[in-house]
Design a protein around this motif. Structure first.
Motif, PDB file in Angstrom:
ATOM      1  N   PHE A 153       0.812  -1.212   0.000  1.00  9.70           N
ATOM      2  CA  PHE A 153       0.000   0.000   0.000  1.00  9.70           C
ATOM      3  C   PHE A 153       0.845   1.262   0.000  1.00  9.70           C
ATOM      4  O   PHE A 153       0.504   2.254  -0.640  1.00  9.70           O
ATOM      5  N   SER A 154       1.946   1.235   0.750  1.00 13.06           N
ATOM      6  CA  SER A 154       2.770   2.446   0.848  1.00 13.06           C
ATOM      7  C   SER A 154       3.351   2.828  -0.502  1.00 13.06           C
ATOM      8  O   SER A 154       3.639   4.000  -0.748  1.00 13.06           O
ATOM      9  N   GLU A 155       3.516   1.858  -1.386  1.00 10.50           N
ATOM     10  CA  GLU A 155       4.068   2.117  -2.711  1.00 10.50           C
ATOM     11  C   GLU A 155       2.987   2.450  -3.746  1.00 10.50           C
ATOM     12  O   GLU A 155       3.248   3.181  -4.700  1.00 10.50           O
ATOM     13  N   ILE A 156       1.789   1.918  -3.545  1.00  8.39           N
ATOM     14  CA  ILE A 156       0.718   2.119  -4.524  1.00  8.39           C
ATOM     15  C   ILE A 156      -0.220   3.254  -4.110  1.00  8.39           C
ATOM     16  O   ILE A 156      -0.577   4.118  -4.915  1.00  8.39           O
ATOM     17  N   ILE A 157      -0.612   3.245  -2.837  1.00 13.36           N
ATOM     18  CA  ILE A 157      -1.546   4.253  -2.321  1.00 13.36           C
ATOM     19  C   ILE A 157      -0.952   4.797  -1.026  1.00 13.36           C
ATOM     20  O   ILE A 157      -1.334   4.373   0.069  1.00 13.36           O
ATOM     21  N   PRO A 158      -0.006   5.726  -1.116  1.00 14.76           N
ATOM     22  CA  PRO A 158       0.668   6.226   0.089  1.00 14.76           C
ATOM     23  C   PRO A 158      -0.319   6.850   1.067  1.00 14.76           C
ATOM     24  O   PRO A 158      -1.284   7.503   0.669  1.00 14.76           O
ATOM     25  N   VAL A 159      -0.055   6.635   2.362  1.00 12.93           N
ATOM     26  CA  VAL A 159      -0.908   7.212   3.388  1.00 12.93           C
ATOM     27  C   VAL A 159      -0.303   8.520   3.892  1.00 12.93           C
ATOM     28  O   VAL A 159       0.900   8.749   3.766  1.00 12.93           O
ATOM     29  N   GLU A 160      -1.147   9.375   4.439  1.00 12.95           N
ATOM     30  CA  GLU A 160      -0.690  10.628   5.029  1.00 12.95           C
ATOM     31  C   GLU A 160       0.037  10.320   6.328  1.00 12.95           C
ATOM     32  O   GLU A 160      -0.506   9.662   7.216  1.00 12.95           O
ATOM     33  N   GLU A 161       1.280  10.782   6.451  1.00  8.33           N
ATOM     34  CA  GLU A 161       2.078  10.481   7.635  1.00  8.33           C
ATOM     35  C   GLU A 161       2.373  11.703   8.495  1.00  8.33           C
ATOM     36  O   GLU A 161       2.918  11.564   9.588  1.00  8.33           O
ATOM     37  N   ASP A 162       2.026  12.901   8.042  1.00  7.99           N
ATOM     38  CA  ASP A 162       2.364  14.110   8.796  1.00  7.99           C
ATOM     39  C   ASP A 162       1.401  14.303   9.971  1.00  7.99           C
ATOM     40  O   ASP A 162       0.191  14.135   9.837  1.00  7.99           O
ATOM     41  N   VAL A 163       1.981  14.664  11.102  1.00 13.97           N
ATOM     42  CA  VAL A 163       1.193  14.968  12.292  1.00 13.97           C
ATOM     43  C   VAL A 163       0.857  16.460  12.279  1.00 13.97           C
ATOM     44  O   VAL A 163       1.708  17.300  11.970  1.00 13.97           O
ATOM     45  N   SER A 164      -0.377  16.805  12.603  1.00  7.78           N
ATOM     46  CA  SER A 164      -0.801  18.202  12.587  1.00  7.78           C
ATOM     47  C   SER A 164      -0.143  18.976  13.725  1.00  7.78           C
ATOM     48  O   SER A 164       0.220  18.417  14.764  1.00  7.78           O
ATOM     49  N   ASP A 165      -0.015  20.279  13.546  1.00  9.82           N
ATOM     50  CA  ASP A 165       0.589  21.129  14.575  1.00  9.82           C
ATOM     51  C   ASP A 165      -0.234  21.110  15.864  1.00  9.82           C
ATOM     52  O   ASP A 165       0.324  21.176  16.961  1.00  9.82           O
ATOM     53  N   LYS A 166      -1.547  21.019  15.732  1.00 13.28           N
ATOM     54  CA  LYS A 166      -2.418  21.004  16.905  1.00 13.28           C
ATOM     55  C   LYS A 166      -2.114  19.817  17.797  1.00 13.28           C
ATOM     56  O   LYS A 166      -2.032  19.949  19.034  1.00 13.28           O
TER      57      LYS A 166
END
Length: 309
Positions: A153-166
């Motif tokens: 999945f990480s190669e075909i449909i990457p997931v959002e990995e960034d954590v929000s500032d909040k």
């Protein structure tokens, strides 16, 4: 094929005993592969697929299944580079991973076998980083390979990995100088996703590749630190499906050990549903979170670390 996927209650009971059922299938050639049946919604003959312009080459199209649009991925092409030769004779294993429903195109589906997680072993050393295996096992003198779906999945449909500032701001209130969070997951991709989320707010981590390795690490750490153990290691984030010892069994073993039982446990898995919530309570874990949403995970980490102070 629908008869293959009956008796869900039986599977629930198996999971509490470090057991599960493995659906065996083939891609191109005689090699057997496996997937945990509890992740499988249904197995169907390959339906007609609508093209998806601009998609990854391994995405063969979209299938309309019971009013739902489902992306179908050629699992052979994704892992070996060789597409399924004849889609008209292929099957689709419809699964639920990481809060999404998707189909995996395979050349043939064999049968379901009842397994013990102790029979499932990590990939052989020396396999390198380019492989797509989380584990292997042997059945009737034949090797069965279990594919690292998180990596696919990480190669075909990457997931959002960034954590929000909040969410990051919540962590700034905590004293993180003397603590360590243990992460147990058989997928290197999943381990690193969690590690990056925690390190984004400077939470130190230690890593284990399966439940048995995690339990041994915790027991050794408890002997080393004594009464300071829970102050130094207040939290475990564990996958459920892991070779040798699954996350449910790991949680139960921790709660049965007087030196470890105060540890907070988050079970973090691509499995989802009410079944997991029931098992969380049964084995004494604190929370279940379906993979992978960095804000939700880190918010839970912040909460349990606060409870430990």
């Amino acid at each position: 094929m629908s008869n293959l996927l009956s008796t869900v209650n039986q599977r629930t009971n198996l999971a509490g005993q470090n057991r599960f059922e493995l659906l065996l299938f083939r891609l191109n050639g005689p090699q057997l592969f496996g997937i945990n049946v509890f992740k499988v919604r249904e197995v169907i003959q390959a339906p007609s697929l609508s093209e998806m312009p601009g998609s990854h080459p391994c995405v063969k199209g979209i299938a309309q299944l019971r009013g739902e649009s489902v992306i179908v991925v050629d699992l052979s092409q994704a892992t070996t580079g060789k597409p399924i030769a004849d889609i008209s004779k292929a099957f689709v294993i419809v699964t639920e991973y990481n809060r999404h429903v998707q189909g995996f195109l395979v050349s043939g589906v064999e049968r379901i076998v009842n397994m013990n997680w102790e029979q499932i072993k990590p990939p052989p050393q020396g396999a390198g980083r380019g492989h797509y295996l989380t584990a292997v096992t042997e059945l009737d003198n034949q090797l069965v390979q279990i594919i690292d779906v998180e990596k696919v999945f990480s190669e075909i449909i990457p997931v959002e990995e960034d954590v929000s500032d909040k969410v990051k701001e919540q962590s700034h209130k905590l004293d993180l100088t003397k603590i360590l969070v243990l992460i147990a997951d058989d997928s290197a991709v999943a381990r690193n996703q969690i590690k990056r989320a925690l390190e984004s707010v400077n939470i130190p981590t230690a890593l284990a590749k399966d439940g048995q390795e995690a339990l041994q690490w915790l027991q050794n750490k408890a002997k080393e630190t004594g009464d300071n153990f829970l102050r130094q290691v207040p939290l475990l984030i564990s996958d459920i499906e892991m070779p040798r010892m699954d996350g449910y069994t790991l949680a139960a073993e921790i709660k049965a050990d007087p030196a470890l039982r105060g540890l907070h446990i988050i079970l973090h898995s691509s499995l989802s549903g009410v079944f997991n919530e029931a098992m969380v309570k049964k084995v004494g874990a604190d929370q279940f979170i379906a993979k992978f949403h960095p804000d939700e995970l880190l918010s839970a980490v912040n909460f349990w670390l606060e409870q430990s102070t």
